[in-house]
Design a protein around this motif. Structure first.
Motif, mmCIF file in Angstrom:
data_model
loop_
_atom_site.group_PDB
_atom_site.id
_atom_site.type_symbol
_atom_site.label_atom_id
_atom_site.label_comp_id
_atom_site.label_asym_id
_atom_site.label_seq_id
_atom_site.Cartn_x
_atom_site.Cartn_y
_atom_site.Cartn_z
ATOM 1 N N VAL A 67 63.251 -77.187 46.492
ATOM 2 C CA VAL A 67 63.641 -77.100 45.083
ATOM 3 C C VAL A 67 62.780 -76.072 44.367
ATOM 4 C CG1 VAL A 67 63.847 -78.344 42.897
ATOM 5 C CG2 VAL A 67 64.359 -79.506 45.056
ATOM 6 N N ILE A 68 63.453 -75.186 43.626
ATOM 7 C CA ILE A 68 62.767 -74.246 42.753
ATOM 8 C C ILE A 68 62.980 -74.722 41.326
ATOM 9 C CG2 ILE A 68 62.619 -71.852 41.974
ATOM 10 C CD1 ILE A 68 63.794 -71.022 44.664
ATOM 11 N N LEU A 69 61.920 -75.088 40.648
ATOM 12 C CA LEU A 69 62.016 -75.612 39.286
ATOM 13 C C LEU A 69 61.860 -74.484 38.285
ATOM 14 C CD1 LEU A 69 59.750 -78.764 39.757
ATOM 15 C CD2 LEU A 69 62.247 -78.646 39.901
ATOM 16 N N VAL A 70 62.727 -74.461 37.300
ATOM 17 C CA VAL A 70 62.678 -73.450 36.258
ATOM 18 C C VAL A 70 62.441 -74.150 34.932
ATOM 19 C CG1 VAL A 70 63.856 -71.531 35.151
ATOM 20 C CG2 VAL A 70 64.312 -72.044 37.567
ATOM 21 N N SER A 71 61.321 -73.854 34.298
ATOM 22 C CA SER A 71 60.985 -74.485 33.018
ATOM 23 C C SER A 71 60.504 -73.405 32.059
ATOM 24 C CB SER A 71 59.892 -75.537 33.213
ATOM 25 O OG SER A 71 59.523 -76.102 31.973
ATOM 26 N N LEU A 113 70.208 -72.636 38.352
ATOM 27 C CA LEU A 113 68.922 -72.053 38.005
ATOM 28 C C LEU A 113 68.184 -71.531 39.239
ATOM 29 C CD1 LEU A 113 67.617 -74.470 35.222
ATOM 30 C CD2 LEU A 113 68.652 -72.201 34.971
ATOM 31 N N THR A 114 68.410 -72.167 40.385
ATOM 32 C CA THR A 114 67.832 -71.655 41.625
ATOM 33 C C THR A 114 68.434 -70.297 41.956
ATOM 34 O OG1 THR A 114 67.475 -73.895 42.462
ATOM 35 C CG2 THR A 114 67.475 -72.115 44.075
ATOM 36 N N GLY A 115 69.746 -70.175 41.771
ATOM 37 C CA GLY A 115 70.397 -68.878 41.979
ATOM 38 C C GLY A 115 69.848 -67.820 41.040
ATOM 39 N N ILE A 116 69.625 -68.192 39.783
ATOM 40 C CA ILE A 116 69.061 -67.250 38.810
ATOM 41 C C ILE A 116 67.655 -66.818 39.233
ATOM 42 C CG2 ILE A 116 68.176 -67.051 36.448
ATOM 43 C CD1 ILE A 116 71.176 -66.737 36.609
ATOM 44 N N ALA A 117 66.878 -67.770 39.750
ATOM 45 C CA ALA A 117 65.521 -67.445 40.194
ATOM 46 C C ALA A 117 65.546 -66.371 41.275
ATOM 47 C CB ALA A 117 64.818 -68.698 40.704
ATOM 48 N N VAL A 118 66.549 -66.414 42.162
ATOM 49 C CA VAL A 118 66.680 -65.403 43.212
ATOM 50 C C VAL A 118 67.176 -64.077 42.621
ATOM 51 C CG1 VAL A 118 67.817 -64.804 45.385
ATOM 52 C CG2 VAL A 118 67.074 -67.162 44.971
ATOM 53 N N VAL A 119 68.136 -64.151 41.711
ATOM 54 C CA VAL A 119 68.666 -62.933 41.084
ATOM 55 C C VAL A 119 67.565 -62.160 40.360
ATOM 56 C CG1 VAL A 119 70.185 -62.075 39.245
ATOM 57 C CG2 VAL A 119 71.048 -63.728 40.883
ATOM 58 N N LEU A 120 66.577 -62.867 39.842
ATOM 59 C CA LEU A 120 65.479 -62.210 39.122
ATOM 60 C C LEU A 120 64.710 -61.230 40.008
ATOM 61 C CD1 LEU A 120 64.060 -65.149 36.959
ATOM 62 C CD2 LEU A 120 65.430 -63.203 36.197
ATOM 63 N N LEU A 121 64.884 -61.351 41.325
ATOM 64 C CA LEU A 121 64.262 -60.380 42.231
ATOM 65 C C LEU A 121 64.970 -59.029 42.184
ATOM 66 C CD1 LEU A 121 63.722 -62.644 45.384
ATOM 67 C CD2 LEU A 121 61.964 -61.848 43.788
ATOM 68 N N LEU A 122 66.238 -59.018 41.737
ATOM 69 C CA LEU A 122 67.013 -57.780 41.757
ATOM 70 C C LEU A 122 66.415 -56.687 40.877
ATOM 71 C CD1 LEU A 122 69.455 -56.257 42.836
ATOM 72 C CD2 LEU A 122 70.829 -57.272 40.990
ATOM 73 N N PRO A 123 66.086 -56.952 39.606
ATOM 74 C CA PRO A 123 65.487 -55.865 38.808
ATOM 75 C C PRO A 123 64.168 -55.364 39.380
ATOM 76 C CG PRO A 123 65.398 -57.960 37.615
ATOM 77 C CD PRO A 123 66.304 -58.163 38.783
ATOM 78 N N ILE A 124 63.410 -56.252 40.022
ATOM 79 C CA ILE A 124 62.164 -55.813 40.659
ATOM 80 C C ILE A 124 62.476 -54.847 41.797
ATOM 81 C CG2 ILE A 124 60.129 -56.576 41.939
ATOM 82 C CD1 ILE A 124 60.377 -59.273 40.499
ATOM 83 N N SER A 125 63.476 -55.207 42.601
ATOM 84 C CA SER A 125 63.863 -54.351 43.724
ATOM 85 C C SER A 125 64.427 -53.021 43.229
ATOM 86 C CB SER A 125 64.894 -55.075 44.594
ATOM 87 O OG SER A 125 65.154 -54.359 45.773
ATOM 88 N N LEU A 126 65.219 -53.061 42.168
ATOM 89 C CA LEU A 126 65.795 -51.826 41.625
ATOM 90 C C LEU A 126 64.703 -50.902 41.098
ATOM 91 C CD1 LEU A 126 68.902 -53.273 39.734
ATOM 92 C CD2 LEU A 126 68.933 -51.806 41.759
ATOM 93 N N LEU A 127 63.702 -51.471 40.445
ATOM 94 C CA LEU A 127 62.594 -50.661 39.954
ATOM 95 C C LEU A 127 61.852 -50.011 41.114
ATOM 96 C CD1 LEU A 127 60.692 -49.673 37.720
ATOM 97 C CD2 LEU A 127 59.458 -51.847 37.930
ATOM 98 N N LEU A 128 61.563 -50.784 42.152
ATOM 99 C CA LEU A 128 60.860 -50.242 43.308
ATOM 100 C C LEU A 128 61.710 -49.203 44.038
ATOM 101 C CD1 LEU A 128 59.244 -53.516 44.676
ATOM 102 C CD2 LEU A 128 58.050 -51.569 43.651
ATOM 103 N N ALA A 129 63.044 -49.388 43.990
ATOM 104 C CA ALA A 129 63.940 -48.431 44.649
ATOM 105 C C ALA A 129 63.882 -47.049 43.974
ATOM 106 C CB ALA A 129 65.365 -48.953 44.645
ATOM 107 N N LYS A 130 63.516 -47.030 42.698
ATOM 108 C CA LYS A 130 63.371 -45.747 42.000
ATOM 109 C C LYS A 130 62.061 -45.059 42.371
ATOM 110 C CE LYS A 130 66.156 -47.005 37.968
ATOM 111 N NZ LYS A 130 66.180 -47.169 36.482
ATOM 112 N N LEU A 131 61.101 -45.842 42.841
ATOM 113 C CA LEU A 131 59.789 -45.302 43.168
ATOM 114 C C LEU A 131 59.640 -44.978 44.655
ATOM 115 C CD1 LEU A 131 57.619 -47.772 41.034
ATOM 116 C CD2 LEU A 131 58.341 -45.460 40.419
#
Length: 310
Positions: free
Chosen positions: A44-48, A288-306
């Protein structure tokens, strides 16, 4: 081609070169594999508010493990390809002289070993899965990637193993969800099929096969709804988002298989692994668990530019 050596470079330039070898944006997608497997196993990934927390203390070890396994695998990809890259991609760290081949081999070995040791901190199941993923990655880098058949199977198998690494946190779950590893096998197989035309262009047959695999994976995500623990209604938004991100560029690559279009499709495909994993995580662990994983996408996109993704 540049003839500079690593001694001509500043410490920052050398560090960046080794960072390029590790493809940081791709490593973030590997984190998503672990989180999806963790959720599927019952974690379980808890989002608070703005905080995320998990109910199992060993998740950190698995994330550290996949960092080493994926990072080491892609570093060795450049080590084995140093001669070919000198002709086709002279800007890469090793042929450009920004990183040495021996230094890269040492770094790759340290990463793989670290990934295996981190996995054994969780349990023996995780440790042996990590060993299998390491061996699969090395075999892919050295031999399998040159085969139209074995390349996609080995690369997909490594990603499937990475998903199972996330599941290993609760070993009792294996008997009921092991087949989930087939989804990244098929999906990465499609990306690998297309990526073989990144330099010289591809052919329509491979492109259509890759597109068919992606459509099949999308359909299978909906079919997971027949499982008692998977809420397909919750996952549907993530599945549609995933399909919308990957099907159009792969459609274009299938019918216009030139290197530039193929590179864009491969990049989109790699980054969209996060969305595939989010769909799995949301179905098993909730929205919310799905959202927690999706939050990795902007991080990956930023790193993909670098840093380069392919």
């Amino acid at each position: 081609m540049s003839t500079s050596t690593s001694t001509d470079l500043s410490p920052f330039s050398r560090l960046r070169a080794y960072g390029e070898l590790m493809r940081p944006a791709n490593i973030v997608t590997a984190f998503a594999d672990i989180l999806a497997g963790f959720a599927a196993a019952g974690g379980v990934i808890l989002v608070s508010g703005s905080a995320l927390s998990v109910t199992h203390p060993n998740l950190g070890w698995l994330l550290l493990s996949t960092f080493g396994l994926y990072g080491g695998g892609v570093v060795f990809n450049d080590v084995f390809d140093a001669g070919l890259d000198a002709e086709e991609r002279p800007e890469r760290p090793i042929p450009s002289g920004r990183a040495s081949k021996s230094g890269a081999a040492l770094a790759g070995s340290a990463l793989l070993l670290g990934g295996i040791l981190a996995a054994f901190q969780v349990n023996s199941y995780a440790g042996f899965i990590a060993i299998a993923v390491s061996c699969g990655a090395l075999l892919y880098d050295y031999w399998a990637k040159h085969s139209a058949l074995w390349g996609p199977l080995f690369m997909g198998g490594c990603r499937g193993g990475n998903l199972l690494l996330g599941c290993s946190i609760i070993p009792a779950s294996f008997s009921s969800i092991w087949f989930l590893a087939l989804l990244p096998v098929a999906y990465i197989g499609s990306i690998t099929l297309v990526s073989q035309g990144e330099v010289h262009g591809g052919d329509r047959r491979s492109g259509l096969a890759a597109l068919a695999l992606i459509v099949l994976v999308t359909l299978c995500l909906f079919l997971l709804g027949f499982l008692p623990g998977y809420a397909v209604g919750t996952a549907s938004l993530f599945i549609i988002f995933f399909a919308g991100m990957v099907i159009p560029p792969f459609w274009k690559a299938a019918f216009e298989p030139n290197p530039d279009i193929i590179k864009k499709a491969v990049k989109r495909g790699v980054l969209s692994l996060i969305l595939l994993n989010a769909a799995i995580a949301a179905g098993f662990g909730g929205f919310l668990t799905g959202i927690a994983v999706v939050l990795l996408l902007p991080i990956s996109l930023l790193l993909a530019k670098l840093f380069a993704v392919t």
